[in-house]
Every structure is written in structure tokens, then in C-alpha cells.
Design an enzyme around this catalytic site. Structure first.
Site, mmCIF file in Angstrom:
data_model
loop_
_atom_site.group_PDB
_atom_site.id
_atom_site.type_symbol
_atom_site.label_atom_id
_atom_site.label_comp_id
_atom_site.label_asym_id
_atom_site.label_seq_id
_atom_site.Cartn_x
_atom_site.Cartn_y
_atom_site.Cartn_z
ATOM 1 N N CYS A 381 0.751 -1.325 -0.025
ATOM 2 C CA CYS A 381 0.153 -0.091 -0.042
ATOM 3 C C CYS A 381 0.779 1.237 -0.006
ATOM 4 O O CYS A 381 1.210 1.784 -0.906
ATOM 5 C CB CYS A 381 -1.060 0.063 1.201
ATOM 6 S SG CYS A 381 -2.315 1.251 0.731
ATOM 7 N N HIS A 506 -3.592 -4.686 0.441
ATOM 8 C CA HIS A 506 -3.090 -5.289 1.675
ATOM 9 C C HIS A 506 -3.376 -6.676 1.642
ATOM 10 O O HIS A 506 -4.303 -7.237 2.112
ATOM 11 C CB HIS A 506 -3.627 -4.774 2.943
ATOM 12 C CG HIS A 506 -3.489 -3.312 3.171
ATOM 13 N ND1 HIS A 506 -2.520 -2.826 3.985
ATOM 14 C CD2 HIS A 506 -4.233 -2.124 2.841
ATOM 15 C CE1 HIS A 506 -2.715 -1.620 4.098
ATOM 16 N NE2 HIS A 506 -3.274 -1.046 3.185
ATOM 17 N N GLU A 508 -2.078 -9.160 3.147
ATOM 18 C CA GLU A 508 -1.953 -9.692 4.367
ATOM 19 C C GLU A 508 -3.296 -10.066 5.107
ATOM 20 O O GLU A 508 -3.552 -10.896 5.779
ATOM 21 C CB GLU A 508 -1.093 -8.862 5.604
ATOM 22 C CG GLU A 508 -1.765 -7.456 5.842
ATOM 23 C CD GLU A 508 -1.243 -6.235 5.038
ATOM 24 O OE1 GLU A 508 -0.942 -6.749 3.984
ATOM 25 O OE2 GLU A 508 -1.569 -5.252 5.293
HETATM 26 N N1 GLN Z 1 -1.571 7.242 2.892
HETATM 27 C C1 GLN Z 1 -1.558 6.185 1.630
HETATM 28 C C2 GLN Z 1 -3.171 6.314 1.099
HETATM 29 O O1 GLN Z 1 -4.081 6.997 1.508
HETATM 30 C C3 GLN Z 1 -1.579 4.702 1.943
HETATM 31 C C4 GLN Z 1 -2.491 4.113 2.877
HETATM 32 C C5 GLN Z 1 -1.995 2.711 3.380
HETATM 33 O O2 GLN Z 1 -0.837 2.431 3.391
HETATM 34 N N2 GLN Z 1 -3.081 2.062 3.797
HETATM 35 O O3 GLN Z 1 -3.219 6.071 0.208
#
Ligand code: GLN
Length: 546
Positions: A381, A506, A508
Site C-alpha cells: 500500500c 493489503h 496480509e
Molecule cells: N496513505 C496512503 C493512502 O491513503 C496509503 C494508505 C495505506 O498504506 N493504507 O493512499
């Protein structure tokens, strides 16, 4: 209707009530019963989405896009089910719906009160969940008995047993039995006080699970039974263990499963633990090991990354490897850039999700170091977005950045999508939950997933800026997975390195013991390969994921 097991906690928080709730579910599931689980969080937030993971632990994202308490993740991993967001109930949600109905006129003429209106709303939600085609619902009430916020839930639990009948509801109370170091004596007084408080509210526990360093000795067990008004055969210990996955076995061996079956008048088979035991064995006796650096901002608190840690361990177990994790605070790389060299002693580097600029330049340094020194790298992410920024800078676009972090930079290679620019609210406004991703054949992503369509979970606002894709890919970076009719870049990979791989999603959150997540398997496998000097550029993993 389904039967209910309420799990309450005493003495103090953080003693592993979630694992015990999940273990109870597993014990019943091992008897071929259909089980689901609910987490009640008595705080006023609507959901966990706006809460600081540094204080509250990871925000777990469900398939249907809920931002939930991390215990939901524990239930998913133990029970191998997808838990919907409606199973994480908060006071914020309960009061919102009662007040909304009051405004609509549903209670015209009445005074709206905690009893019966709030308690009815709680019970209605639990009954709705019971109608989802399950035999049992495990309901974990967060917090500790004695908290003001949890009172309406304990009252609802008290009423529930009255409404549904004693053979349909069991109350389990989880407490701590501390040991005095000097004499090694197990002290039961905190448990006695906690149960007194519970009984004062009207809830008599049927079962006590005592968390203790070592198994309860006969004397303290007798004492707990006598003073807490619980049968001695219903006092169980959950002692410290090497893997949390052993917890259901430990409790079942002491007779918890049989007790629940009799008490709830369940017609059930004897338990089948064969595959669970096999999974535990792979977790406990691996033949090799790898050490992975997790480069983050909340690095000192492992609870922030529970799912990431578990995904790495699940991947390791499936590859017969122990995964050692070290948390590296990336702030340090900003203050002292030379410190990034510490990464050279790791078999792999993982940059997990995150928000905000603090520590982000340090994470970029970690990614650059991994790429230029050919250390297996997985970005998740935020880690994916920063890998894009880092790569753009390596192509000579020096001021490449993300509009979240570097609003002043000209080249926002990571940016909001045009339609998102007017989003002002912070809660529940991210791109959340599972979305379909299309994967190109012949890529590393494909070799990991072994399929062209996958569903993975998201929680982010920013995206790779479509205007820069041509430029980025001209340098060799490949976006091998995309979604939303190719508008959103989901996976990046760089050939030539042992592993330089990152995902906007994600992965995970969908890793399960015995069924690890492919990108995580990729990192552990690349770490193992690189350790063994068998430099395979594309570690092909026939993932067992279905
Ligand atoms: N801050 C980034 C976004 O909002 C990544 C978010 C995250 O890693 N969950 O896109």
C-alpha cells in the site's frame, strides 16, 4: 436459532481475550459446527478507521470494506472465514441507529432510554447475526468488566440469557492470575474481584479461563471455583505458549469443548484436529529461517502490523522456515542516511502501509537501498506508492512525490484520482475492501498467484497517477496487476532483482494459517533463495490459495 457464547474480560486488558474467543470458536468448529464471531467495542467511534494504530493496534479491513478491530483478523485466521463488518459493533453505531430512529419518529411518545432501547438495539444486532446460517455465535465484549462504557453490553448479555434460555447462552470470563515471583504463588484475588463485579451487574460466568504463565495448580483452581461460584471442571487455564494457534488445543485438552457441548446441549461429533495440528507443527519446527526488516513509522509496536506479521509467519510455515522479524524505525534513516546500510544484513525488506509524511523519506531510502543492493523487497500500500516515487526519482525525476506527502512538488506520481478531490470527511472515505484485480500472464505476479483474477483488500486514498505510467514503465518497471478497467495500478514489479515487488492492496488481510498470501510467500521464498545463494529471479510458488 444459533447458540451464543459471550466472552468478557476481567482484571486488565491485553491478556489475549481475542485469542481465547477465537479459540472457543475453533474448538466448536473442530466439532463440525458452523461458527461465527462478533467483536463489541464499547468506544464511541463509529468504527476503528479513524483510530491511531499506535495506541489501538492495527485497523483490520474486512472483505466488505469494514475498518475494524484487529480481533476480527484473529477470528478470520482462526476460523478461516470472512467476517463481515456488521460483526464489529461499536457504541457509536448503536447510538447512531437509535438516534436516527428517534428522529424518524419510531419511538413517538416514549422516552428513549439505555434500557430497553439501547439494549434492544444490541440484542437485535446479535439476533440478526444469528440468522446468518450458523450454529454458534461467539460474542467478545471488549474492554474490562467495570468500565462504564461496557455496561449496556453486559446488561444486554444478562437479558439475552433470560430471553433465549440457559441452554442457549454460555458466559465465559477471561481473567489474569498473576504469579508472585518470589514464591511462585498463583494469586486468585484479582479474579475473585472481577467476578464479583460481573455478578453485581447480574452476569454469572459459567466458565472461567485464567491467563497465567503456567497451568493453574489445584489449590488456586479450587479457590477460583469456590469464590466465583463456578464448577471446578469449568475453570480452565490459558498459559503462555509458543504459538497462539496452540491455544484451542490447549483448552480443548482440558475439557472446554466437552463442557460447552454438554452445557449448550449441542449434538456434535468428536473434534477433528488433524489439519490444525499439522499447521501448528509447520509453525513450530521449521528447518530454515529468514530475517525480515519491517521498515515503518510505528515500528516499535508490533500490534500495528499484526496481520503483516502473521502473513509472514504463515508464509514461512508453508515454506518450512521460521521468519524472524525486526522492526526498523525509518525516521532514523532521515536523520542519519548512512544508517540505511543496516538493511544489508537482512534477507528481505518489507515496507508496510502507512499514512503521513513523517518517516516517509526514510522509507524511500530503505526502498532505494533494497533495489540498488538487490535485497528482496515487498511494498504494501504506502510501501507500493513510495516504491513508485523512489523509482520515478531514480529515472531522474528528482522532485517526484505523492500529493499526500510532498504537496509542493511538481511531479505527483502518486495522487488522488480527479473524482476524489472534494472529499473532506476522514471516516470511511477511503477505497476500502476487496476489489477485483487482473493480473498479466507471464509476470512474477502471475507466478505467485497462478491466476489472472484475484480479489484483494484495500484501504487507501491515493493512486499511481495515470499521467506518469508511460514514463515509469519506459524505465523497466512493470505494473503487472490493475483494477477498475485499468485505471488503477495494483501491482508493480521490476525484473532483474531477486524480488522488487509491491502491491497497492493489503494482501496480509487474506493470509490464513496453512493458506498464506502469495506476495508474502514471494518475499519469504526470495529471502530463502538469496540466503542459499540460489539466485532465482522468479521464485515460482505454486500457491495453495484457492
Ligand atoms: N496513505 C496512503 C493512502 O491513503 C496509503 C494508505 C495505506 O498504506 N493504507 O493512499
Amino acid at each position: 436459532m444459533a447458540k451464543f457464547v459471550f466472552v468478557t474480560g476481567g482484571v486488565m486488558s491485553g491478556i489475549g481475550k481475542g485469542v481465547i474467543a477465537a479459540s472457543i470458536g475453533k474448538i466448536l468448529q473442530a466439532r463440525k459446527l458452523r461458527v461465527t464471531a462478533v467483536k463489541i467495542d464499547p468506544y464511541l467511534n463509529y468504527d476503528a478507521g479513524t483510530m491511531n494504530p499506535y495506541i489501538h493496534g492495527e485497523v483490520f479491513v474486512t472483505e466488505d470494506g469494514g475498518e475494524t478491530d484487529m480481533d476480527i483478523g484473529t477470528y478470520e485466521r482462526f476460523l478461516d472465514i470472512n467476517v463481515p463488518k456488521s460483526h464489529n459493533i461499536t457504541t457509536g453505531q448503536i447510538y447512531s441507529s437509535v438516534i436516527e430512529r428517534e428522529r424518524r419518529g419510531d419511538f413517538l411518545g416514549k422516552c428513549v432510554q439505555i434500557i430497553p432501547h439501547i439494549t434492544d438495539e444490541i440484542k437485535d444486532r446479535l439476533r440478526n447475526i444469528a440468522s446468518e446460517g450458523v450454529d454458534l455465535v461467539i460474542v467478545e465484549i471488549g474492554g474490562t468488566v467495570g468500565d462504564i462504557e461496557s455496561l449496556p453490553y453486559l446488561e444486554a448479555a444478562r437479558q439475552f440469557r433470560l430471553d433465549e434460555g440457559i441452554s442457549n447462552v454460555v458466559n465465559v470470563h477471561v481473567t489474569l492470575v498473576p504469579m508472585l515471583d518470589v514464591v511462585g504463588e498463583q494469586k486468585t484475588k484479582p479474579t475473585q474481584h472481577s467476578v464479583q463485579e460481573l455478578r453485581r451487574i447480574g452476569v454469572q460466568p459459567d466458565v472461567i479461563v485464567a491467563r497465567s504463565k503456567v497451568p493453574l495448580r489445584p489449590e488456586p483452581r479450587k479457590k477460583i471455583a469456590l469464590f466465583c461460584n463456578v464448577e471446578e471442571s469449568a475453570v480452565f487455564t490459558s498459559q503462555d505458549i509458543a504459538s497462539i494457534y496452540e491455544s484451542p488445543l490447549l483448552l480443548d485438552e482440558q475439557g472446554l469443548g466437552n463442557y460447552l457441548v454438554t452445557r449448550l446441549q449441542l449434538s456434535s461429533n468428536s473434534p477433528d484436529w488433524s489439519s490444525w495440528k499439522k499447521m501448528i507443527k509447520s509453525h513450530l519446527s521449521p528447518r530454515s529461517q529468514v530475517t525480515i526488516a519491517i521498515c515503518g513509522k510505528y515500528a516499535e509496536l508490533a500490534d500495528c502490523y499484526v496481520s503483516v506479521n502473521d502473513a509472514l509467519r504463515d508464509a514461512g510455515a508453508a515454506l518450512d522456515a521460521k521468519v524472524n522479524l525486526e522492526f526498523i524505525e525509518t525516521d532514523d534513516f532521515e536523520k542519519e542516511p548512512a544508517k540505511v546500510r543496516v538493511l544489508s544484513r537482512f534477507d528481505g525488506v518489507l515496507v508496510p502501509g502507512g499514512f503521513g509524511s513523517r518517516g516517509s523519506e526514510g522509507k524511500i531510502k530503505a526502498i532505494e537501498y533494497s533495489r540498488t543492493h538487490n535485497i528482496p523487497f515487498l511494498g504494501i500500500c504506502f510501501g507500493f506508492q513510495l516504491a513508485v516515487v523512489e523509482y520515478a526519482r531514480s529515472l531522474g525525476m528528482e522532485d517526484a512525490g505523492s500529493s499526500e506527502l510532498n504537496p509542493g512538488s511538481k511531479n505527483h506520481v502518486v495522487d488522488l484520482m480527479p473524482e476524489q478531490n472534494d472529499v473532506l470527511e476522514k471516516g470511511g472515505t477511503m477505497r476500502l475492501g476487496a476489489h477485483e484485480i487482473l493480473i498479466d500472464e507471464g509476470t512474477l505476479a502471475y507466478s505467485l498467484y497462478q491466476r489472472t483474477k484475484v480479489w484483494e483488500r484495500h484501504r487507501h486514498r491515493y493512486e499511481v497517477n495515470p499521467e506518469y505510467i508511460a514514463q515509469l514503465t519506459s524505465g523497466g518497471l512493470r505494473f503487472s496487476g490493475r483494477s477498475d478497467a485499468n485505471r488503477r495500478m495494483e501491482i508493480l514489479e521490476l525484473s532483474g532483482n531477486k524480488l522488487h515487488f509491491a502491491t497497492q492492496f493489503h494482501a496480509e488481510f487474506k493470509s490464513r494459517p496453512g493458506r498464506p498470501s502469495p506476495p508474502y510467500s514471494g518475499l519469504v521464498q526470495a529471502g530463502l533463495n538469496s540466503k542459499n545463494q540460489e539466485l532465482k529471479t522468479h521464485p515460482v510458488l505454486a500457491s495453495a490459495r484457492k
